[in-house]
Design an enzyme around this catalytic site. Structure first.
Site, PDB file in Angstrom:
ATOM      1  N   ASP A 191       0.843  -1.198   0.000  1.00  0.00           N
ATOM      2  CA  ASP A 191       0.000   0.000   0.000  1.00  0.00           C
ATOM      3  C   ASP A 191       0.880   1.251   0.000  1.00  0.00           C
ATOM      4  OD1 ASP A 191      -1.789   2.037   0.325  1.00  0.00           O
ATOM      5  OD2 ASP A 191      -2.661   1.290   2.189  1.00  0.00           O
ATOM      6  N   ILE A 211       0.284   9.560   8.430  1.00  0.00           N
ATOM      7  CA  ILE A 211      -0.195   8.645   9.460  1.00  0.00           C
ATOM      8  C   ILE A 211       0.237   7.214   9.151  1.00  0.00           C
ATOM      9  CG2 ILE A 211      -2.186  10.105   9.966  1.00  0.00           C
ATOM     10  CD1 ILE A 211      -3.931   8.147   8.380  1.00  0.00           C
ATOM     11  N   GLY A 214      -3.660   2.045   8.611  1.00  0.00           N
ATOM     12  CA  GLY A 214      -4.561   1.392   9.552  1.00  0.00           C
ATOM     13  C   GLY A 214      -4.260  -0.089   9.675  1.00  0.00           C
TER      14      GLY A 214
END
Length: 288
Positions: A191, A211, A214
């Site tokens: 990703d 960030i 997830g």
């Protein structure tokens, strides 16, 4: 370009065959923070080719493919991962050749200005035998795509309610520190969304800095479950599900609380520095 429900449900995403080796398996384990202590003999089998063992959450990256996403009409700058479920029909092998078939299972309109929820299913099978290994079900929260319409829903057609965490003190807890460059390592697993690397892109999405993926936070919580509930034997896990509730910034510390009730393990993860829950409603089913 906006979501067109019928077109999205009918979207044909071609099946893919992917080979992965011990390299991908070890890279994934390293990317979720395993192996930081070279003397930790419990984690060594996940990062060393001798007696190599795969984390169940490896399944979320070995067939990673987001090349089809521009065809959905969704604004992916405004997309965040909502939930992730992994159903393991067999323990995850540390290498092999697999077939991946992705389909959009459903889309729910939360209303104009409220976003949309898209359910994406990925069935991963052994490319030689055809046996199903893993079924992935991910929930994507498209924050900028509500108000497209779609069919009226009966109560039984709505997304299931989240798992309820027991109302008692946790039975165990595992604290794991992420590294400042954790996302840069993790993105090499597949990703490469710039949200996790490029400050300007993160700012456009509303974050002060890049960030952590997830699914990297998710993998760290799976590490905690494997450690605290499975004695580092991931073959005991049959099903994992959790909801993403807040982002993690690389370098923060993730503390995972666990509750054991027979073959069900509930878990919740929070960032210690900010006391913010980042994964909630976690549920793991262990094999009998």
């Amino acid at each position: 370009m906006a979501i067109v429900y019928d077109e999205l449900i009918a979207l044909d995403i071609p099946a893919r065959e992917v080979s992965f080796t011990d390299r991908e398996t070890m890279l994934y384990a390293l990317s979720v923070g395993m192996g930081q202590d070279p003397m930790d003999l419990d984690e060594l089998p996940f990062v060393f080719e001798k007696n190599l063992t795969a984390l169940p959450s490896l399944s979320t990256v070995i067939c990673w493919d987001d090349s089809w996403t521009p065809r959905t009409g969704i604004n992916y700058v405004m997309v965040v991962h909502g939930e992730q479920r992994i159903t393991l029909h067999k323990p995850m092998p540390p290498s092999g050749r697999v077939k991946s078939k992705i389909r959009i299972k459903d889309v729910f309109d939360k209303g104009a200005g409220k976003g949309a929820i898209m359910l994406v299913e990925n069935t991963i099978s052994d490319a030689t035998s055809g046996d199903t290994l893993v079924t992935l079900l991910s929930t994507t929260f498209a924050r900028g795509d509500g108000g497209f319409g779609g069919p009226l829903r009966k109560p039984e057609e709505l997304p299931p309610k989240p798992h309820v965490i027991p109302d008692r003190a946790a039975d165990a807890g595992v604290t794991l520190k992420t590294q400042p460059n954790q996302a840069l390592f993790y993105r090499l697993c597949g990703d490469r969304n710039p949200l996790h690397a490029e400050p300007a892109f993160a700012a456009a999405a509303g974050f002060p800095r890049p960030i952590l993926h997830g699914l990297c936070s998710y993998g760290i919580a799976v590490r905690a479950v494997v450690k605290a509930a499975c004695n580092h034997d991931p073959s005991k896990i049959a099903d994992i599900n959790a909801r993403f509730t807040a982002p993690v910034f690389p370098g923060e510390t993730i503390h995972t609380e666990l509750w054991r009730d027979d073959n069900i393990v509930s878990f919740r993860a929070r960032v210690a520095e900010r006391d913010v829950v980042v994964l909630d409603h976690g549920r793991v089913e262990l094999r009998g």
